[in-house]
Design an enzyme around this catalytic site. Structure first.
Site, mmCIF file in Angstrom:
data_model
loop_
_atom_site.group_PDB
_atom_site.id
_atom_site.type_symbol
_atom_site.label_atom_id
_atom_site.label_comp_id
_atom_site.label_asym_id
_atom_site.label_seq_id
_atom_site.Cartn_x
_atom_site.Cartn_y
_atom_site.Cartn_z
ATOM 1 N N GLU A 181 -0.872 -3.048 -35.133
ATOM 2 C CA GLU A 181 0.521 -3.201 -34.708
ATOM 3 C C GLU A 181 1.230 -4.340 -35.425
ATOM 4 O O GLU A 181 2.332 -4.726 -35.065
ATOM 5 C CB GLU A 181 0.623 -3.356 -33.184
ATOM 6 C CG GLU A 181 -0.287 -4.386 -32.567
ATOM 7 C CD GLU A 181 -0.208 -4.416 -31.033
ATOM 8 O OE1 GLU A 181 0.690 -3.808 -30.440
ATOM 9 O OE2 GLU A 181 -1.069 -5.092 -30.434
ATOM 10 N N CYS A 208 -0.713 4.727 -29.584
ATOM 11 C CA CYS A 208 -0.467 4.532 -28.154
ATOM 12 C C CYS A 208 0.883 3.885 -27.874
ATOM 13 O O CYS A 208 1.201 3.586 -26.736
ATOM 14 C CB CYS A 208 -1.599 3.731 -27.513
ATOM 15 S SG CYS A 208 -1.787 2.098 -28.213
ATOM 16 N N ASP A 262 5.139 -2.496 -31.264
ATOM 17 C CA ASP A 262 5.126 -3.754 -32.006
ATOM 18 C C ASP A 262 5.194 -3.545 -33.508
ATOM 19 O O ASP A 262 5.826 -4.329 -34.215
ATOM 20 C CB ASP A 262 3.881 -4.570 -31.641
ATOM 21 C CG ASP A 262 4.089 -5.297 -30.332
ATOM 22 O OD1 ASP A 262 5.171 -5.906 -30.176
ATOM 23 O OD2 ASP A 262 3.211 -5.227 -29.460
ATOM 24 N N HIS A 289 0.804 -1.218 0.000
ATOM 25 C CA HIS A 289 0.000 0.000 0.000
ATOM 26 C C HIS A 289 0.836 1.267 0.000
ATOM 27 O O HIS A 289 0.429 2.284 -0.541
ATOM 28 C CB HIS A 289 -0.973 -0.030 1.179
ATOM 29 C CG HIS A 289 -2.122 -0.944 0.918
ATOM 30 N ND1 HIS A 289 -2.571 -1.863 1.822
ATOM 31 C CD2 HIS A 289 -2.889 -1.083 -0.176
ATOM 32 C CE1 HIS A 289 -3.576 -2.528 1.299
ATOM 33 N NE2 HIS A 289 -3.793 -2.071 0.077
HETATM 34 C C1 PEP Z 1 2.553 -1.168 -28.809
HETATM 35 O O1 PEP Z 1 2.870 -2.272 -29.243
HETATM 36 O O2 PEP Z 1 2.942 -0.093 -29.319
HETATM 37 C C2 PEP Z 1 1.707 -1.055 -27.618
HETATM 38 C C3 PEP Z 1 1.242 0.107 -27.211
HETATM 39 O O3 PEP Z 1 1.433 -2.187 -26.932
HETATM 40 P P1 PEP Z 1 2.463 -2.937 -25.955
HETATM 41 O O4 PEP Z 1 3.640 -2.022 -25.740
HETATM 42 O O5 PEP Z 1 1.710 -3.211 -24.715
HETATM 43 O O6 PEP Z 1 2.810 -4.162 -26.728
HETATM 44 MG MG MG Z 2 1.820 -4.005 -28.659
#
Ligand code: PEP
Ligand code: MG
Length: 583
Positions: A437, A508, A461, A195
């Site tokens: 990806e 992302c 990826d 915690h």
């Molecule tokens: C990515 O592949 O860019 C992604 C955001 O997913 P992770 O890093 O969790 O594979």
């Molecule tokens: Mg990924």
């Protein structure tokens, strides 16, 4: 000055701090052990009950003091302590020992707690093992109250102090962070899920835990430098080491100052192009920091982190509770929850995982879920149930073709029908999107865009698979180049397809938060960027100070070069011309 000593522990809350040590006396409360006359046993039971009521009242008071907004998490911890106090098994056992073995209440409390702690020792789950220390905190409070000692005394921590302790109770940690004076936490016990770690992360206080024996070696007043990301603690560092820490701190403070200034401002270019800046999270306790930095939503919640520290998968109810907490904390803001991306490098620690020759190309993410339907269904049902609590979007990872998307969607539909047959309330329709990806998904983005309601480009990826470089392999890390012309062309292709189909496209992967690439990404046509909270302010500042026209000009020129090095050099020069003096 004393010699420099360094300790390596668990980096439980990121950030860098340098301050004077404030060592909290961690000596155990000494438990008096007294044999009673049988005739005194009843009175002793009464004394025990009084201590229970007093402890309960103290916890209630603490809870009231802390029960505002972001401290809600702490209130829950204190509530758990109150439940332990009233646990019937605990009450019955202590009373039995007092009466049958005619021992004093302090001794009886310790004995019952010791037994309980042993039961926790044998649990495999780290989270539950950590709860052992909660039993200890409750027992300490009871014993102190029985002995008439002062409890919950306000600790007068000097501003910026590094609080050092063998262990810190959640109540103390919560009270301490609330003063706003703590520079960092350093403790011998605890780990990522304890915690203190949760409380520290939620309030952006750096913390290194699990150091073993640091508390004994550090004296109050020692200069302590803490790197909460690397889990490093330096006691009485050299001038050179201090200078490095201070420089990192200076940069972080400058970024923070910027964050406060821009958090409420929209991310819009000077010629009026609006993009959304969202946050990536692994744990719900990152949300307060995300909001403070101006995130407009969550663009990626990596739910596989619910799995990684435990032997058995979470139940549907555990999934549900996790998603409900995140959705409620985000209010009306959109929350994109990605279904499990297990496999590759993300393998649960305690589970026997089939060894694959090439895990990145193996049974990972949506492939794994489609082969483990029970697991997948538990998550999908929980997501649909949680959808009533906020603005949910569901995203499937590592989709490599249309069939996978269709299969995943039909599983989601099957779960929806099942839930509605069961009379479970469901929220508004949940948009379903995919991570783009894999190169295959990129090249059929036009077709995928007909069946997905949004795209999010996972560049970590996408780069790995397109450039054929294992993202875990240091030897080929030099080839990991987001500015490779193939990546720029692929991103362009994906955003074009999304635009044609009229669906929003986000990014992302780590590339989205790299502020040196913001102009390039704007010009490539992203609608949304998702990144860790600390990156949002700088990216926003850049967006707000450029026009789309100049971003497009820059991109056109950049894409005339052929090598990643040339493109990087050109983009860096252009960015330096504009932003060299920014923090
Ligand atoms: C990515 O592949 O860019 C992604 C955001 O997913 P992770 O890093 O969790 O594979
Ligand atoms: Mg990924």
């Amino acid at each position: 000055m004393s010699a420099t000593v360094s300790f390596q522990g668990i980096g439980a809350s990121p950030g860098v701090a340098v301050g004077h040590a404030f060592v909290i006396d961690a000596r155990k409360v000494r438990t008096p052990k007294v044999k009673l006359k049988p005739t005194d046993a009843e009175a002793e039971v009464m004394r025990f009950r009084t201590a229970i009521s007093l402890s309960d009242k103290q916890l209630e008071d603490l809870k009231t003091k802390l029960s505002t907004g972001a401290e809600n998490e702490h209130a829950l911890i204190l509530e758990a302590h109150r439940m332990m106090l009233h646990d019937p098994m605990f009450l019955v056992e202590v009373t039995r020992l007092i009466k049958e073995e005619t021992i004093n209440a302090e001794w009886a409390v310790r004995r019952v707690c010791r037994r309980l702690r042993h039961q926790f020792d044998n649990l495999e789950d780290e989270y539950f093992r950590e709860r052992k220390s909660d039993i200890e905190f409750v027992a300490d409070r009871l014993v102190r109250n029985l002995m008439g000692e002062v409890v919950d005394q306000e600790l007068e921590v000097p501003v910026g102090a590094v609080v050092v302790a063998h262990d810190i109770s959640p109540a103390d940690a919560a009270m301490l962070v609330k003063t706003g004076k703590v520079g960092a936490f350093v403790t011998d016990l605890g780990g990522h899920t304890s915690h203190t770690a949760i409380v520290a992360r939620a309030r952006d206080v750096p913390a290194v835990l699990g150091l073993g024996n640091a508390a004994e070696a550090i004296r109050s007043g020692d200069v302590v430098a803490v790197d909460g990301r690397r889990g490093l603690v330096l006691v009485n560092p050299t001038e050179a080491q201090l200078a490095l820490f201070r420089e990192t701190m200076r940069r972080q403070l400058a970024t923070e100052a910027l964050a406060l200034k821009t958090a409420e401002l929209p991310s819009v270019t000077i010629d009026g192009v609006r993009v959304r800046l969202n946050g990536n999270i692994e744990f719900a306790d990152e949300i307060p920091s995300l909001l403070a930095h101006g995130a407009e939503g969550i663009g990626l919640y990596r739910t596989e982190f619910l799995f990684l520290d435990r032997p058995a998968p979470p139940t549907e109810e555990e999934h549900y509770q996790a998603y409900k907490a995140v959705l409620e904390a985000m209010g009306e803001r959109p929350v994109t929850i990605r279904t499990l991306d297990l496999g590759g490098d993300k393998v649960p620690s305690n589970k026997k995982w089939e060894k694959e020759t090439n895990p990145a190309l193996g049974l990972r993410a949506i492939r794994y879920c489609l082969q483990h339907r029970d697991l997948f269904r538990a998550q999908l049902r929980a997501l649909l149930r949680a959808s009533v609590h906020g603005n949910l979007k569901v995203m499937f990872p590592m989709v490599s073709g249309i069939s996978e998307l269709r299969e995943a969607r039909s599983e989601l539909e099957a779960c929806r029908s099942e839930l509605s047959r069961q009379g479970v309330p469901l929220g508004r329709r949940v948009p379903v999107g995919i991570m783009v990806e894999t190169p295959s998904a990129a090249w059929i983005a036009d077709r995928l865009a007909q069946e997905a309601e949004f795209f999010s480009i996972g560049t970590n990826d996408l780069i790995q698979y397109s450039l054929a470089i294992d993202r875990q392999n240091r030897d080929v890390a030099y080839l990991y180049r987001p500015m490779h012309l193939s990546i720029l062309r692929m991103v362009q292709h994906i955003t074009d397809a999304a635009k044609k189909a009229g669906i929003p496209v986000s990014m992302c992967g780590e590339m989205a938060g790299d502020s040196s690439l913001t102009l390039v990404l704007l010009a490539l046509g992203l609608d949304e960027f998702s990144m860790t909270s600390g990156q949002i302010p700088v990216v926003k500042r850049i967006i707000r100070s450029v026009s789309m026209t100049e971003a497009k000009e820059l991109l056109t020129k950049a894409m005339q070069f052929s090598t990643a090095e040339e493109i990087e050099r050109f983009v860096k020069n252009e960015m330096d011309k504009r932003f060299a003096n920014e923090a």
